[in-house]
Design a protein around this motif. Structure first.
Motif, PDB file in Angstrom:
ATOM      1  N   GLU A  38      -4.775  -0.264  10.684  1.00 18.56           N
ATOM      2  CA  GLU A  38      -3.606   0.190   9.907  1.00 18.56           C
ATOM      3  C   GLU A  38      -4.042   1.019   8.697  1.00 18.56           C
ATOM      4  O   GLU A  38      -3.424   2.046   8.385  1.00 18.56           O
ATOM      5  N   SER A  68       3.370  -5.767   4.999  1.00 18.94           N
ATOM      6  CA  SER A  68       2.243  -6.723   5.031  1.00 18.94           C
ATOM      7  C   SER A  68       1.923  -7.305   3.668  1.00 18.94           C
ATOM      8  O   SER A  68       0.778  -7.257   3.206  1.00 18.94           O
ATOM      9  N   GLY A  89       1.511  -4.287  16.009  1.00 22.28           N
ATOM     10  CA  GLY A  89       1.343  -4.628  14.596  1.00 22.28           C
ATOM     11  C   GLY A  89       2.484  -4.124  13.728  1.00 22.28           C
ATOM     12  O   GLY A  89       3.391  -3.429  14.194  1.00 22.28           O
ATOM     13  N   GLN A 136     -11.104  -0.997   0.409  1.00 27.68           N
ATOM     14  CA  GLN A 136     -10.818  -0.476   1.754  1.00 27.68           C
ATOM     15  C   GLN A 136      -9.851   0.709   1.668  1.00 27.68           C
ATOM     16  O   GLN A 136     -10.025   1.707   2.368  1.00 27.68           O
ATOM     17  N   THR A 164      -4.428  -4.387   8.646  1.00 21.85           N
ATOM     18  CA  THR A 164      -5.649  -4.448   9.454  1.00 21.85           C
ATOM     19  C   THR A 164      -6.474  -3.172   9.229  1.00 21.85           C
ATOM     20  O   THR A 164      -5.979  -2.179   8.683  1.00 21.85           O
ATOM     21  N   ASP A 165      -7.722  -3.206   9.707  1.00 22.59           N
ATOM     22  CA  ASP A 165      -8.578  -2.010   9.585  1.00 22.59           C
ATOM     23  C   ASP A 165      -7.905  -0.806  10.229  1.00 22.59           C
ATOM     24  O   ASP A 165      -7.906   0.296   9.692  1.00 22.59           O
ATOM     25  N   LYS A 222       5.938  -9.564  13.705  1.00 21.64           N
ATOM     26  CA  LYS A 222       5.325  -9.583  15.040  1.00 21.64           C
ATOM     27  C   LYS A 222       6.334 -10.092  16.071  1.00 21.64           C
ATOM     28  O   LYS A 222       6.475  -9.528  17.163  1.00 21.64           O
ATOM     29  N   HIS A 281      -2.129  -7.496   3.712  1.00 22.25           N
ATOM     30  CA  HIS A 281      -2.685  -8.030   4.960  1.00 22.25           C
ATOM     31  C   HIS A 281      -2.818  -6.953   6.040  1.00 22.25           C
ATOM     32  O   HIS A 281      -2.780  -7.265   7.239  1.00 22.25           O
TER      33      HIS A 281
END
Ligand code: GUN
Ligand code: ZN
Length: 459
Positions: free
Chosen positions: A290, A245, A263, A320, A287-288, A255, A285
């Motif tokens: 991931e 990512s 994902g 994060q 995701t939450d 994808k 990039h």
């Protein structure tokens, strides 16, 4: 204390020796613990080394009665830190640093792949491995997680060079079986067999470790990823090293290539590649969900800010990764040649700016933690590296915070006496420092690099 003479009449180096001066390391994570408790600063300290390992560490006052007459090197107006740890770098890309004009996928096709082809020639790989290791050491980096090229001889050349220098290095042969030029692709089975042979030869040879290295999900079929997962099962303490990512077009392509996966990370997860000792470069990039999965699995992210800015990939979400709820192991990576500097100081400088662009703060201690103990934790090497704890391997660096005329003007010669004075000085180290700031690099207690003394004309 005089040195003993060996039978050959030569002077043997003393088995116990010491370094005296100012020291900074980390005993806890300043993203979670107060900086006063996580940063350890000793203005007049002594580091005692025996057989390459740390035998004692503390204030000179406390240790002088026991070690005062040991052979000692004193560094005045310098700061000693643990050697830097680079959690993501490509040695074959050394020569193509600063390649103009492209973002990730075109940059790979135009610059990276043709360059890596040259590493079929072992003599060439040997030559670049030496240049690469010289660059690491003059930038204060003593350990790195390294991509070689697809050719097993590129790994051989690298490990041979690292072994000669007694360095702790983790590396692996790139695995690719699609979406790359034919000259770099091989079958999933061939990559599996070659990797296995390299693991058997190099993993745990001295200070060397092996990383199973599928380049990224675009260049590996699901079958090849599964084969990589099989290797992790067969050799449970080898590493896995890949990219994830980094770029929006890359994420979209993954994808399409893995329609059955939920994902990008899931493409690796389904192959058994998301666990401890698995290191994912970039993660810009993610995701939450991931981030949460990486946290649960004990996997690590290599944050590569100079590369992310240079290739226009995006701004990594440091806060994060270092969240209280789902903390992910995090290190800094230079990502040479997508990255623009071998210096982890310059990398920390860009990390600070990435945080600024996201309205976040990265403190100087947090940044230096990522470059040392944080990197060691990301690479599961904290038992042996990352700070000056007794018993650890004595890889450390000598920094000059007044290395340039401007730095000398900016920073007073006196050792800081408070934590905030120290924070101010080391912030300037990050923002203004680079290889010029690294006076010497020690590996297992032995000097491995020393800057030639140079008088600035105006100093
Ligand atoms: N993704 C896949 N290969 C590479 C590479 O060589 N460099 C970077 N930055 N990203 C990649
Ligand atoms: Zn990379």
């Amino acid at each position: 204390m005089s040195s003993p003479k060996s039978q050959s009449g030569q002077i043997d180096p003393p088995s116990v020796r010491a370094i005296r001066g100012s020291f900074l390391d980390f005993v806890d994570d300043p993203f979670y613990a107060p900086e006063a408790e996580s940063a350890r600063y000793i203005a007049d300290g002594l580091l005692v080394i025996e057989d390459g390992k740390i035998k004692a560490f503390g204030t000179y006052t406390d240790l002088q009665s026991e070690y005062g007459d040991v052979f000692t090197t004193t560094y005045k107006e310098r700061l000693m830190m643990p050697g830097f740890i680079d959690t993501h770098i490509h040695y074959p890309q050394t020569e193509m640093i600063a390649a103009y004009g492209e973002q990730l996928l075109d940059w790979l096709n135009q610059y990276a792949f043709p360059t890596e082809k040259k590493f079929q020639d072992k003599a060439y790989a040997r030559k670049i491995a030496e240049i690469f290791l010289d660059q690491l050491l003059c930038n204060g980096t003593t350990t790195a997680l390294v991509f070689a090229a697809v050719f097993p001889q590129s790994v051989e050349a690298f490990f041979e060079a690292a072994e000669r220098r007694n360095l702790c290095m983790i590396a692996g042969k790139v695995m690719m079986d699609r979406n790359a030029p034919d000259y770099l692709c091989e079958t999933a089975e061939a990559a599996y067999e070659e990797t296995k042979t390299l693991i058997q030869k190099w993993h745990h040879k001295g200070r060397l470790r092996y990383a199973v290295t599928p380049r990224f999900a675009i260049t590996s079929t699901p079958e090849q990823l599964r084969k990589a997962g099989e290797l992790l099962k067969e050799f449970p303490d080898v590493y896995m090293h890949t990219h994830i990512s980094e770029n929006v077009n890359e994420v979209a392509w993954v994808k399409a290539l893995f329609p059955d996966c939920d994902g990008y990370l899931d493409a690796y997860d389904k192959a058994g590649l998301v666990k401890e000792r698995c290191v994912f470069a970039h993660g810009v990039h993610l995701t939450d969900g991931e981030f949460q999965r990486l946290s649960e699995a004990g996997s690590a992210i290599a944050f590569c800010p100079t590369s992310n800015l240079f290739l226009g990939s995006g701004l990594f979400k440091i806060e994060q990764a270092k969240s209280a709820e789902h903390p992910v192991k995090l290190g800094l990576g230079t990502d040479i040649g997508g990255g623009t500097s071998f210096s982890l100081l310059q990398t920390a400088n860009e990390a600070y700016k990435v945080a600024q662009l996201r309205q976040q703060k990265l403190s100087p201690f947090q940044a230096l933690f990522l470059a040392t103990l944080g990197g060691a934790r990301a690479l599961c090497l904290e038992e042996t590296l990352g700070n000056f704890e007794i018993g650890k391997e004595a890889d450390f660096i000598v920094l000059n915070l007044r290395a340039t005329p401007l730095m000398a003007f900016r920073n007073a010669p006196d050792a800081p006496s408070t934590l905030s004075e120290l924070a101010d000085q080391v912030f300037s180290l990050i923002i203004m420092g680079d290889d010029r700031t690294v006076q010497a690099t020690y590996v297992m207690g032995e000097i491995a690099y020393e800057q030639e003394s140079f008088q600035w004309p105006c100093s």
